[in-house]
Design a protein around this motif. Structure first.
Motif, PDB file in Angstrom:
ATOM      1  N   GLY A   6       0.653  -0.819  -0.376  1.00  0.00           N
ATOM      2  CA  GLY A   6      -0.256   0.048   0.070  1.00  0.00           C
ATOM      3  C   GLY A   6       0.532   0.998  -0.155  1.00  0.00           C
ATOM      4  O   GLY A   6       1.724   0.986   0.303  1.00  0.00           O
ATOM      5  N   SER A  13      -2.949   6.892   2.164  1.00  0.00           N
ATOM      6  CA  SER A  13      -3.549   5.497   3.204  1.00  0.00           C
ATOM      7  C   SER A  13      -4.370   6.391   3.727  1.00  0.00           C
ATOM      8  O   SER A  13      -4.928   6.557   4.395  1.00  0.00           O
ATOM      9  N   ASP A  27      -4.846   1.825   4.877  1.00  0.00           N
ATOM     10  CA  ASP A  27      -5.180   0.650   4.185  1.00  0.00           C
ATOM     11  C   ASP A  27      -3.621   0.095   4.609  1.00  0.00           C
ATOM     12  O   ASP A  27      -3.479  -1.012   5.602  1.00  0.00           O
ATOM     13  N   ASN A  77      -3.279  -0.821   8.017  1.00  0.00           N
ATOM     14  CA  ASN A  77      -4.437  -2.485   8.626  1.00  0.00           C
ATOM     15  C   ASN A  77      -3.159  -3.302   8.133  1.00  0.00           C
ATOM     16  O   ASN A  77      -3.603  -4.136   9.035  1.00  0.00           O
ATOM     17  N   ASN A  78      -2.760  -3.120   7.198  1.00  0.00           N
ATOM     18  CA  ASN A  78      -1.422  -4.560   6.581  1.00  0.00           C
ATOM     19  C   ASN A  78      -0.601  -4.808   7.930  1.00  0.00           C
ATOM     20  O   ASN A  78      -0.339  -6.018   8.089  1.00  0.00           O
TER      21      ASN A  78
END
Ligand SMILES: Nc1ncnc2c1ncn2[C@@H]1O[C@H](COP(=O)(O)OP(=O)(O)OP(=O)(O)O)[C@@H](O)[C@H]1O
Ligand SMILES: [Mg+2]
Lengths: 410, 235
Positions: free
Chosen positions: A241, A246, A252, A255-256
């Motif tokens: 990402g 982000s 995101d 979150n990864n």
């Protein structure tokens, strides 16, 4: 008309340098803007370079040196690369050479993954440059290499100390063959957390295997040997990402990162790692939002100031412009005359801004990769680009000034 | 009073045919600054246009020189209808044929006298050396060579106006348009400017079109046109 146009640019710069106060004010304003643009481009570049580990990676470090074998790390790497949201997994391996009680650890890294190796990333290179291809080696600044030798004639044994520096060659004899490396850079020793006396070196992954294969040739059970000389220092898992987008899209990439952390905490891996190191989502998000604000201000502000400058130049110099038109300057000639001033102010401002940034970074100790060619080139292009509205505006405005105005100055 | 010049055909360099010029003032009011003017400028003459303040002298000069376009009628400049000359080409014609001297000198304040004189030639394809030579010889002609490195504000009004004249001559124009050149000067400095213009007209055959409200300047002219409230009343 080429000769005339070139001369006009030259002369417009001359005219601008004579209007010292006006030029100084705008050079300073441009410097501030250029500084912001350079810094923000540097930060943007940092998302994939110096900030790679901080901003979107999870680091699994071995609990101690020489504990995680090649096989374990290789299996863990495979496992981790299948986790959702993983961009790539970078295992850092090293080979130990022992001599005189000290250890030389030779690390292998793909030059393209250099930012994942936090301890020896390019911005801790203190002299020379980072390795780019085979045959090149990095060593720590004050490395003292100890070589044991046995002289068969006379039967004496002894120790040779050498202190290799930039440009020297180091010969590593694994088994039968020797491989020669050129020292292309040294790194700050303080970055490395190892027993004093132990020396670190960095070569490409391919070279590490060349050294290793040569070592191995003399052994029957190669797997066993590999696992006794090749160890894993850490595994860096880069999340998928864009850091920049982000911040806009709900984070995101972070979150990864958190997904990867959760995976490592709930899955038993083969090697013994410390608990995963990563930056909390909120911290990263705030930092990136601050960066984005800086970038926005720099870009909009830059375009605004450049336009304002163009506006003011054509305003201050209204009579001058009308006069020039009256004495036979075409619109294009007049525009060229204002162009020189804007160009001069922005280039001088860019250089001043760059110096300012260098001082700022020196004072704050912040590490931003700004002195890379790409960053500077991009920043300069952007500084030029945000001038476009200014050029258009100044063009429009000079077009509109009627030459007849030269005769009406009272 | 007209006096024959050497080898001059006395042909018309500029012809104004029933020329009018309107200005918008405010939203609706239209001012007719020039009303149906018929006149001509002859090649080689020193023409003075005189009239009280606000009568339209500057407007007329702008029209004759092509800096502005008439609302009605037409101006024939050196055989060309000015309304037919494109906006990009006119500056080139001005560069080739016209020189301007303004009441307020209009020199570029940040550069030296010499650079000001050079400035009309900067966009041309002459090389730097030729431009410098031209400027130096013109500064010599207006007797200001020793002031060449001074900036306008370091010079007296009379000196600035002489620099302006030198600049107007940089492109060796056929015709010089002069708007109230002595308005900001005392009578002594004004006299030297007028004598310089006269000399240029007589010795270098430069056509001069001078507009002024000052009766004292008329003695330098070959011919006088009177302007009253936008109308030519006597010529
Ligand atoms: N750009 C303009 N817009 C509106 N009205 C104008 C404009 N220029 C001139 N005028 C008007 O046109 C008339 C003639 O002006 P002009 O400047 O030609 O007079 P002048 O004879 O040169 O005056 P002076 O001796 O004071 O220089 C005046 O009434 C003036 O107010
Ligand atoms: Mg006037």
């Amino acid at each position: 008309m080429v000769l005339g146009t070139v001369r006009l640019i030259r002369k417009s710069i001359l005219v601008a340098t004579r209007a010292r106060k006006r030029l100084a004010v705008f050079v300073i304003v441009y410097a501030i803007l250029a500084g912001m643009v350079i810094l923000s481009i540097g930060r943007l570049a940092g998302y994939n370079t110096t900030g790679l580990v901080d901003q979107r990676s999870v680091v699994l470090e071995a609990t101690d040196f020489d504990t995680i074998t090649y096989n374990q790390a290789k299996n863990d790497t495979t496992t981790l690369s299948h986790v959702e949201g993983v961009d790539r997994v970078v295992p850092l391996y090293y080979v130990n050479f022992e001599g005189g009680g000290d250890i030389i650890r030779i690390f292998g890294i793909e030059p393209s993954n250099r930012w994942a190796f936090e301890e020896i990333k390019p911005d801790v290179i203190s002299s020379g440059r980072y390795i780019e291809r085979g045959g090149e080696i990095l060593i720590s600044e004050n490395a003292n290499l100890t070589t044991l030798f046995e002289e068969s004639v006379g039967g004496r044994t002894g120790t040779i100390f050498t202190k290799p520096g930039l440009g020297d060659t180091i010969t590593i004899a694994g088994g039968e063959e020797t491989k020669t490396f050129k020292v292309v850079g040294t790194f700050e020793e303080g970055q490395v957390d190892d027993d004093p006396g132990n020396t670190w070196m960095v070569v490409t992954v391919d070279d590490l295997w060349l050294i290793l294969n040569d070592l191995l040739r003399v052994y029957e059970d190669q797997t066993a040997v590999i696992n006794s000389v090749l160890f894993c220092y850490k595994i860096v898992i880069v999340a998928e990402g864009s850091v920049f987008w982000s911040a806009v899209r709900g984070g995101d990439v972070w979150n990864n990162v958190e997904g990867i952390v959760e995976f490592t905490e709930t899955t038993t891996l083969q090697g013994n790692y410390n608990s995963p190191e990563y930056t909390k989502k909120a911290d990263n998000q705030n930092a990136v939002i601050a960066d984005m604000m800086l970038i926005t201000v720099a870009f909009l502000g830059g375009a605004l100031v450049a336009s304002m400058y163009a506006f003011l130049i054509t305003r201050f110099r209204r009579i001058e412009i009308a006069t020039l038109k009256a004495i036979g300057y075409t619109n294009r000639n007049v525009w060229t005359m204002t162009l020189g001033e804007i160009l001069l102010a922005s280039i001088a401002g860019f250089i001043l801004g760059l110096l300012g940034i260098a001082v700022y970074l020196g004072v704050t100790g912040e590490t931003v990769v700004i002195f890379s060619r790409t960053t500077l080139l991009t920043a300069f292009l952007i500084v030029v680009l945000i001038q476009v509205p200014a050029f258009i505006l100044s063009n429009k405005r000079t077009l509109r000034i009627p030459p007849a105005e030269a005769l009406r100055t009272l | 009073m007209p006096r024959e010049k050497r080898n001059r055909s006395g042909r018309d360099l500029i012809i104004a045919e029933r020329v009018s010029k309107d200005y918008k003032r405010g939203r609706a009011e239209i001012v007719r600054a020039i009303k149906e003017a018929d006149m001509e400028v002859k090649d080689g003459e020193f023409l003075a246009i005189i009239g009280p303040s606000g009568c339209g002298k500057t407007t007329l000069l702008n029209l004759l020189s092509g800096l502005d376009q008439p609302t009605e009628g037409r101006i024939i400049f050196d055989g060309m209808d000015t309304s037919m000359i494109g906006e990009e080409r006119f500056p080139l014609i001005r560069r080739e044929k016209c020189g301007f001297v303004f009441q307020t000198f209009n020199l570029i304040e940040t550069i030296t006298a010499q650079e000001n004189v050079e400035s009309p030639l900067w966009p041309t394809d002459l090389n730097d050396r030729e431009i410098t030579e031209q400027a130096i010889s013109l500064l010599k002609a207006v007797d200001l060579l020793e002031r060449k490195d001074h900036k306008p504000l370091e010079m007296s009004g009379g000196e600035q106006q002489r620099v302006a004249i030198a600049r107007a001559l940089a492109n060796t124009p056929k015709i010089l348009f002069v708007d109230e050149p002595t308005g900001n000067l005392d009578s002594e400095a004004g006299k030297s400017i007028m004598e310089l213009l006269k000399k240029l007209n007589e010795e270098h055959e430069v056509t001069v079109v001078l507009v002024t409200h000052n009766q004292d300047l008329l003695k330098y002219a070959d011919r006088v046109i009177k302007l009253q409230d936008g109308r030519i009343t006597e010529s």
